[in-house]
Write a protein that holds these residues in place. Structure first.
Motif, mmCIF file in Angstrom:
data_model
loop_
_atom_site.group_PDB
_atom_site.id
_atom_site.type_symbol
_atom_site.label_atom_id
_atom_site.label_comp_id
_atom_site.label_asym_id
_atom_site.label_seq_id
_atom_site.Cartn_x
_atom_site.Cartn_y
_atom_site.Cartn_z
ATOM 1 N N SER A 38 -11.716 -38.797 83.479
ATOM 2 C CA SER A 38 -12.310 -39.654 82.446
ATOM 3 C C SER A 38 -11.590 -40.988 82.369
ATOM 4 N N CYS A 39 -10.256 -40.961 82.443
ATOM 5 C CA CYS A 39 -9.484 -42.208 82.389
ATOM 6 C C CYS A 39 -9.717 -43.064 83.636
ATOM 7 N N TYR B 57 -3.505 -42.847 81.755
ATOM 8 C CA TYR B 57 -3.662 -41.530 81.126
ATOM 9 C C TYR B 57 -2.301 -40.979 80.697
ATOM 10 N N GLN B 58 -2.358 -40.237 79.615
ATOM 11 C CA GLN B 58 -1.186 -39.501 79.095
ATOM 12 C C GLN B 58 -1.668 -38.105 78.687
ATOM 13 N N LEU B 59 -0.974 -37.081 79.105
ATOM 14 C CA LEU B 59 -1.372 -35.728 78.754
ATOM 15 C C LEU B 59 -0.194 -34.774 78.876
ATOM 16 N N THR B 60 -0.299 -33.660 78.175
ATOM 17 C CA THR B 60 0.708 -32.607 78.254
ATOM 18 C C THR B 60 0.031 -31.329 78.730
ATOM 19 N N TYR B 61 0.754 -30.555 79.513
ATOM 20 C CA TYR B 61 0.228 -29.296 80.022
ATOM 21 C C TYR B 61 1.383 -28.449 80.521
ATOM 22 N N ARG B 62 1.084 -27.282 81.022
ATOM 23 C CA ARG B 62 2.109 -26.351 81.486
ATOM 24 C C ARG B 62 2.097 -26.233 83.005
ATOM 25 N N ILE B 63 3.298 -26.055 83.579
ATOM 26 C CA ILE B 63 3.406 -25.738 85.005
ATOM 27 C C ILE B 63 4.211 -24.459 85.171
ATOM 28 N N GLY C 189 -4.579 -45.109 87.803
ATOM 29 C CA GLY C 189 -5.170 -45.218 89.130
ATOM 30 C C GLY C 189 -4.794 -46.543 89.802
ATOM 31 N N VAL C 190 -4.600 -46.507 91.151
ATOM 32 C CA VAL C 190 -4.317 -47.719 91.931
ATOM 33 C C VAL C 190 -5.611 -48.108 92.641
ATOM 34 N N PHE C 191 -6.126 -49.304 92.303
ATOM 35 C CA PHE C 191 -7.433 -49.729 92.811
ATOM 36 C C PHE C 191 -7.293 -50.944 93.734
ATOM 37 N N THR C 192 -8.244 -51.087 94.680
ATOM 38 C CA THR C 192 -8.345 -52.294 95.513
ATOM 39 C C THR C 192 -8.987 -53.390 94.687
ATOM 40 N N GLN D 58 -11.615 -54.674 95.161
ATOM 41 C CA GLN D 58 -13.030 -54.366 95.059
ATOM 42 C C GLN D 58 -13.303 -53.200 94.097
ATOM 43 N N GLY D 59 -12.202 -52.629 93.515
ATOM 44 C CA GLY D 59 -12.393 -51.548 92.551
ATOM 45 C C GLY D 59 -12.393 -50.163 93.161
ATOM 46 N N GLU D 60 -12.006 -50.066 94.430
ATOM 47 C CA GLU D 60 -11.984 -48.747 95.068
ATOM 48 C C GLU D 60 -10.646 -48.072 94.741
ATOM 49 N N LEU D 61 -10.678 -46.792 94.354
ATOM 50 C CA LEU D 61 -9.474 -46.022 94.010
ATOM 51 C C LEU D 61 -8.728 -45.661 95.273
ATOM 52 N N LEU D 62 -7.439 -46.074 95.326
ATOM 53 C CA LEU D 62 -6.616 -45.745 96.484
ATOM 54 C C LEU D 62 -5.771 -44.490 96.239
ATOM 55 N N ALA D 63 -5.162 -44.409 95.044
ATOM 56 C CA ALA D 63 -4.268 -43.278 94.741
ATOM 57 C C ALA D 63 -3.970 -43.272 93.242
ATOM 58 N N LEU D 64 -3.192 -42.264 92.870
ATOM 59 C CA LEU D 64 -2.704 -42.166 91.502
ATOM 60 C C LEU D 64 -1.191 -42.265 91.528
ATOM 61 N N GLU D 65 -0.626 -43.039 90.608
ATOM 62 C CA GLU D 65 0.822 -43.162 90.492
ATOM 63 C C GLU D 65 1.229 -42.860 89.055
ATOM 64 N N GLY D 66 2.363 -42.191 88.951
ATOM 65 C CA GLY D 66 2.769 -41.865 87.590
ATOM 66 C C GLY D 66 4.137 -41.224 87.528
ATOM 67 N N PHE D 67 4.432 -40.657 86.354
ATOM 68 C CA PHE D 67 5.744 -40.088 86.082
ATOM 69 C C PHE D 67 5.547 -38.816 85.251
ATOM 70 N N ILE D 68 6.283 -37.736 85.595
ATOM 71 C CA ILE D 68 6.166 -36.446 84.892
ATOM 72 C C ILE D 68 7.563 -36.032 84.431
#
Length: 611
Positions: A63-64, A71-77, A93-96, A98-108
């Motif tokens: 959705s994000c 995005y920010q969320l909590t869950y279990r592993i 999300g990391v976009f070109t 042109q708006g194309e999604l290349l990858a996701l970057e983040g911190f957990i």
């Protein structure tokens, strides 16, 4: 980056969350080396997510991404060590261009401990027996617990918050809305917790007294907020008011009671006394008796035997708040002696002086005199009752002798005359028939005379002894009433005292008549034996029995009372054992030597005179 807590990552947006890069924090967070996660070499990151959370995580991130928002969320592993952890993830999300999604970057990062603390806080928050709230300065509720909603008459926190936030806390809950701004101003100026008592309005319109304690917490995006605790003190306020009224009533009762009331220390200092206490001891006022007692000490001032007070107090203290009652002689101001009935108890320790004693005092001098007189009257009555029984038996014996000597002898002579008449005179058959009828009537009269004589005063009581008369009495009862009797007796039960013999006979006869009247018994067992210089007579039946505990609350019947008094007169006793449906056992005991009766006889006892 290797020194930062948690795991930085870059991954693809696929169902496995295929990792392209993971920082060294992966090992501490998941239990896997970064290279184990890259390219799903040993395991995919999606496999680590708790299966109950996987779909939610996917949907929230997608959705994000669609809205190109972080995005920010909590869950279990589930870690390599099979431990469950709560994690907080932030990414984008990391976009070109042109708006194309290349990858996701983040911190957990691992938030397991913080989550546990939050759960504990939430548990305390929800289960607390008092209200807890969180609100804005302007009067909007942010959160409340179940207890707060219940106190204010709402079915749930959600219903309370919804109702209040349509207006404000002050307008919806305060009886006097103008007080809330004053409370808040005091809280803000002090910077500390403040507490207030106020009246609040419930959902149903009822008013409750509330104890409010709250503080201001640091500003957020919506400005300063308030948090606090709320307790319904309606019942406490009522109890306090009732206590105040009770204290007023107690003081009124204390001052106007018709009996003495006092309060002292264990050591004998008098703390308080009412006017009646002072009057009973001959003092003009409580102040006067307090002054004298506290000069000399309670024991020395009012006890006739001061050395006995410590023993009384020890018993009172040992009862630990229980009441202890005793009677003692007390000295009035003028030196006269009164008998006092005192009821004491020890109060809990609440001062350096230790436990205190409170009690009630009643002058029972006249009552004791009346009791002594009554005891003397009862003793005289007991003696008179026994004397009356003996006199009655003497009169019965005299009547029996008269019936035997005069009526019986006259009838016997008439029988002899009739017999002579039949032999010496030639009679017609008609006259012979008349003579036979007369003879039958005279024989019946003789039999009646013998029966009346025996029932008035059985001669065997004096000729054959006590055992024989009891056997005759049992046979007579069996003949008249159909009850079977068994008698067991020691040999030679000699009762040297005629008076004792008569009283025992009358007692046994009364007890057997009671069985006939009340027990519905089929069998009666009578045992007579010598024991420790006394005669013990036991009479048991198999009748209906009765509840002794319940029966003892009622007045004892005249017959049993008479037996008990006469046994006491001769120095004996009577005891009864019975159970409903299991028959009754009565035991009477009398001294065989007559010592008990001699002590109780008066100079005019019929036993000491010849009749």
């Amino acid at each position: 980056m290797s020194n930062l807590p948690g795991m930085a990552y870059r991954c693809r947006n696929d169902r496995l969350w295929t990792v392209e890069f993971a920082s060294q924090g992966a090992m501490e967070l998941t239990g896997y080396q970064p290279e184990d996660l890259v390219g799903n070499r040993k395991i995919s990151y999606a496999s680590l997510i708790h299966r109950d959370d996987r779909e939610r995580v996917w949907n929230e991130i997608q959705s994000c991404i669609r809205n190109k928002r972080p995005y920010q969320l909590t869950y279990r592993i589930i870690t390599a060590q099979l431990r469950e952890k709560w994690v907080w993830e932030q990414g984008r999300g990391v976009f070109t261009p042109q708006g194309e999604l290349l990858a996701l970057e983040g911190f957990i990062i691992d938030i397991t401990e913080r989550r546990r603390c939050e759960e504990r806080y939430r548990s305390v928050f929800e289960s607390a027996p008092f209200g807890i709230f969180h609100s804005t300065l302007k009067g909007k509720l942010i959160d409340v617990n179940t207890a707060f909603a219940r106190i204010m008459g709402y079915s749930s926190p959600k219903e309370l918050i919804s109702t209040v936030n349509k207006s404000s806390v002050a307008e919806c809950l305060y009886v006097d809305p103008e007080l809330r701004p004053k409370f808040i101003a005091e809280v803000l100026s002090s910077g500390k917790w403040r507490q207030f008592e106020n009246q609040y309005r419930r959902k149903d319109g009822k008013i409750v007294d509330g104890f409010l304690r709250f503080r201001a917490i640091p500003k957020t995006g919506n400005g300063a907020e308030l948090e606090g605790f709320f307790e319904d003190i309606t019942e406490r306020k009522r109890a306090e008011e009732a206590l105040r009224e009770s204290e007023e009533r107690y003081r009124s009762m204390f001052e106007n009671a018709p009996f003495g009331i006092c309060r002292t220390t264990v050591r004998g200092k008098m703390i308080d006394a009412n006017a009646t206490f002072a009057r009973l001891l001959g003092y003009s006022s409580p102040e006067e008796v307090l002054a004298r007692v506290n000069k000399l000490g309670t024991a020395e001032a009012i006890y006739v035997n001061p050395e006995e007070r410590p023993g009384f107090i020890a018993k009172v203290v040992a009862r630990k708040g229980g009441w202890h009652q005793f009677e003692h002689l007390f000295r009035r101001k003028d030196g006269s002696i009164v008998t006092g009935s005192v009821r004491f108890r020890a109060l809990p320790k609440h001062s350096i002086s230790g436990a205190e004693i409170e009690g009630f005092f009643e002058d029972v001098t006249e009552k004791k005199k009346a009791e002594q007189e009554l005891h003397l009257y009862q003793e005289k009555l007991r003696v008179l009752s026994a004397q009356l029984a003996f006199v009655e038996e003497k009169e019965r014996q005299r009547l029996a002798n008269n019936i035997h000597d005069y009526i019986g002898q006259s009838l016997a002579c008439a029988m002899l005359k009739l017999g002579a008449l039949e032999k010496e005179v030639a009679l017609t058959s008609e006259v012979k028939d008349i003579l036979q009828e007369v003879r039958a009537q005279v024989e019946q009269g003789i039999q009646y005379a013998r029966t009346i004589t025996f029932e008035l005063s059985p001669s065997i009581l004096y000729k054959l002894g006590f055992e024989a008369v009891v056997e005759w009495l049992a046979d007579r009862m069996q003949e008249l009433h159909g009850i079977s009797y068994q008698i067991k007796s020691d040999r030679n039960l000699k009762i040297p005292d005629n008076e004792t013999r008569v009283i025992l006979f009358r007692a046994v006869r009364e007890l057997l008549m009671n069985i006939v009247k009340h027990s519905k018994a089929q069998n009666v067992f009578i045992a007579m034996r010598k024991k420790n210089g006394s005669l013990e007579i036991s009479i048991k039946d198999d009748g209906t029995g009765f509840d002794i505990a319940r029966s003892s609350q009622k007045t004892e019947g005249y017959g049993l009372l008479s037996v008990r008094e006469q046994m006491a007169y001769i120095g004996g006793s009577m005891s009864i054992e019975s159970t409903g449906g299991k028959g009754t056992s009565v035991k009477i005991v009398s001294p065989l030597e007559g010592a008990g009766s001699k002590k109780k006889k008066t100079a005019h006892s019929p036993a000491s005179t010849n009749s």
